[in-house]
Every structure is written in C-alpha cells, then in structure tokens.
Design an enzyme around this catalytic site. Structure first.
Site, PDB file in Angstrom:
ATOM      1  N   TYR A   1       0.854  -1.193   0.000  1.00 44.66           N
ATOM      2  CA  TYR A   1       0.000   0.000   0.000  1.00 44.66           C
ATOM      3  C   TYR A   1       0.888   1.241   0.000  1.00 44.66           C
ATOM      4  O   TYR A   1       1.416   1.640   1.029  1.00 44.66           O
ATOM      5  CB  TYR A   1      -0.922   0.018   1.218  1.00 44.66           C
TER       6      TYR A   1
ATOM      7  N   LEU B   1     -18.098  -4.040   1.936  1.00 47.83           N
ATOM      8  CA  LEU B   1     -19.172  -3.138   1.507  1.00 47.83           C
ATOM      9  C   LEU B   1     -19.274  -3.031  -0.003  1.00 47.83           C
ATOM     10  O   LEU B   1     -19.933  -2.126  -0.520  1.00 47.83           O
ATOM     11  CB  LEU B   1     -18.939  -1.736   2.095  1.00 47.83           C
ATOM     12  N   GLY B   2     -18.642  -3.950  -0.750  1.00 50.18           N
ATOM     13  CA  GLY B   2     -18.579  -3.792  -2.196  1.00 50.18           C
ATOM     14  C   GLY B   2     -19.351  -4.836  -2.961  1.00 50.18           C
ATOM     15  O   GLY B   2     -19.617  -5.936  -2.476  1.00 50.18           O
ATOM     16  N   GLY B   3     -19.746  -4.474  -4.217  1.00 54.03           N
ATOM     17  CA  GLY B   3     -20.304  -5.433  -5.148  1.00 54.03           C
ATOM     18  C   GLY B   3     -21.788  -5.668  -5.068  1.00 54.03           C
ATOM     19  O   GLY B   3     -22.297  -6.683  -5.566  1.00 54.03           O
ATOM     20  N   PHE B   4     -22.544  -4.767  -4.454  1.00 50.00           N
ATOM     21  CA  PHE B   4     -23.987  -4.949  -4.351  1.00 50.00           C
ATOM     22  C   PHE B   4     -24.677  -4.545  -5.656  1.00 50.00           C
ATOM     23  O   PHE B   4     -24.358  -3.512  -6.249  1.00 50.00           O
ATOM     24  CB  PHE B   4     -24.555  -4.115  -3.200  1.00 50.00           C
TER      25      PHE B   4
ATOM     26  N   PRO C   1     -28.043  -3.238  -7.886  1.00 52.00           N
ATOM     27  CA  PRO C   1     -29.061  -2.222  -7.550  1.00 52.00           C
ATOM     28  C   PRO C   1     -30.192  -2.790  -6.705  1.00 52.00           C
ATOM     29  O   PRO C   1     -30.665  -2.139  -5.774  1.00 52.00           O
ATOM     30  CB  PRO C   1     -29.540  -1.769  -8.927  1.00 52.00           C
ATOM     31  N   LEU C   2     -30.634  -4.033  -7.012  1.00 55.14           N
ATOM     32  CA  LEU C   2     -31.719  -4.632  -6.247  1.00 55.14           C
ATOM     33  C   LEU C   2     -31.285  -4.902  -4.814  1.00 55.14           C
ATOM     34  O   LEU C   2     -32.027  -4.620  -3.858  1.00 55.14           O
ATOM     35  CB  LEU C   2     -32.166  -5.939  -6.913  1.00 55.14           C
TER      36      LEU C   2
END
Length: 253
Positions: free
Chosen positions: A39, A190-193, A195-196
């Site tokens: 990083y 918290l990633g990859g959701f 729209p539904l």
C-alpha cells in the site's frame, strides 16, 4: 488501504487527515489494523508508525505479503522465497517492530483466488515465524484447498477473503473455520452490491434507523462469531459510521 494516495499509490492528499483516522480508530477501541507494504508502497505502514508508535499493547497489526506494485498500478505476485523474506523485513523496518503480529500470504489475483499449491511460499513464512520475526500466520484470497494445505504446514489464525452480504461463496468455509477457532476476515465488506440488493439494504437501513453500510457490517458481525471486520476509510466521520455498525442488532425477517 485507503489511507494511501489514488490507486493505493503514493502519499495521501491529506496526511494529517490520515493520521487522524488512525488515532481515532484506537481511541474508539479498535484493536485490529490491516495493512500491507504494497500500500503506497510502504506509505500506509509509515503513516501507522507516525500516528501510533509506540503501539498500545492491545493493538494488533496485520500485514500481507505476496504481491508488489508495478508502474501501471498493478499488483503482480511476489511469492518467491526471497521476495517474501524481503517484504517481511521491509514491514518490520517501516512499522518499527521486532516481530510482526500477523502476516497473511496473499494468493490469487485481482480476479479472486486461483488454484495451485502454496507450499513453497508458506513454508518460507513458517521459517520466518520460527525465527521469531512473525507471531502468527494467515492466508488471503485463498481457496478452501489452499487453506487446508497451509494448515498442514503451520497453524493459521485467520483467512482473509472477499465476502459480504451479496457475495457469500465462502459460507461453508466461514462455518468450518469458526468450528476450528480460526478467524475469517472479509475484505471488500461493503462492495459489489447489485441495484436490487442495494435497494433492499436501504430499506432495512431505513427501518433500523441506520445507514446501509452499517447494516451490511452488522450483518457480517452477526453472521458468525469468528468474523473480524476491516472496512477501509480515509475519513474520521466515515470511520465513526462504520463503528456504529458494530452496535446495530439486526432482527430476523
């Protein structure tokens, strides 16, 4: 990961803000900080040392080796024994410690875990552990087979894979590790959701009086007692929102 500059390269635009996030995390009672020499490279480690060294006794720093950076911002693998030894010594130097609390061997690539033996790389880390340079070992971005192989070489204390409310491919592994007393550390919690899924999350959040992200983090914590969270942020306000998710109780239904 988000404390370095854009693309996880170079210094942050607001170094003082990055230091404030780290100090606020400790003030809020967080005892597990995840980092990597890749990083920046080394930027995040240097920020952690500047903000928190000498480290509180209760604080545990987890780092990852097995990948480096290229001029295009990619993450090419670096799992040869000499590369791993160099990465561990670099982390020791930049973090300012005599032994690393936890070193995860990063496997796979940006597409996710990839099959193949980890024996040579993990044996190298086990040798460094025997020399007293590493306290605990883990694996990251690993298949279930690689987790099992690592455990035949040396004890592991955690597996760090992508997992969240929308991506639950590791359900069986989470439960097996919980039964064996091994932590599961989901990255990109918290990633990859879709729209539904995002709409459903927002609905639960509205009924709970919380943010959608707090609900997503609370679901992970309630999914299994062995789950530890490492949501990234470069904002003190966002950090506080994430911590609030730890106190949210979700009801079935």
């Amino acid at each position: 990961m988000q404390l370095a500059g854009p693309g996880v390269l170079g210094p942050p635009a607001d170094p003082d803000g990055a230091l404030a996030v780290l100090r606020e995390a400790v003030d809020l009672g967080i005892t597990h900080i995840d980092t990597s020499g890749a990083y920046g490279p080394q930027v995040t480690n240097e920020l952690i040392r500047a903000a928190l060294h000498p480290y509180p006794e209760a604080l545990h720093l987890a780092t990852k080796v097995g990948a480096t950076r290229d001029e295009h911002g990619g993450w090419p693998p670096a799992r040869e024994p000499e590369a791993l030894r160099r990465a561990v010594h670099d982390d020791l130097d930049t973090l300012g410690v005599e032994a690393l609390d936890l070193v995860d061997l990063r496997l796979g690539n940006a597409e996710g875990p990839q099959p193949g033996s980890l024996a040579e790389a993990f044996e190298t880390l086990a040798e460094l552990q025997q020399r007293g340079l590493i306290r605990h070992l883990g694996v990251s971005n690993a298949t279930a087979e690689q987790v099992a192989e690592a455990r035949t070489i040396a004890p592991i204390v955690c597996v760090q894979n992508m997992y969240n409310l929308a991506h639950r491919h590791d359900d069986e592994l989470v439960d097996k590790l919980a039964a064996d007393g091994i932590a599961y550390v989901p990255f990109f919690p918290l990633g990859g959701f879709s729209p539904l899924q995002s709409a459903a999350l927002a609905d639960v959040a509205a009924r709970s009086g919380a943010t959608p992200m707090a609900v997503a983090l609370a679901w992970l914590l309630q999914r299994s007692p062995n789950i530890l969270l490492i949501p990234g942020t470069s904002s003190v306000a966002h950090l506080r929102e994430n911590v609030a998710g730890a106190g949210l109780e979700l009801l079935p239904g």
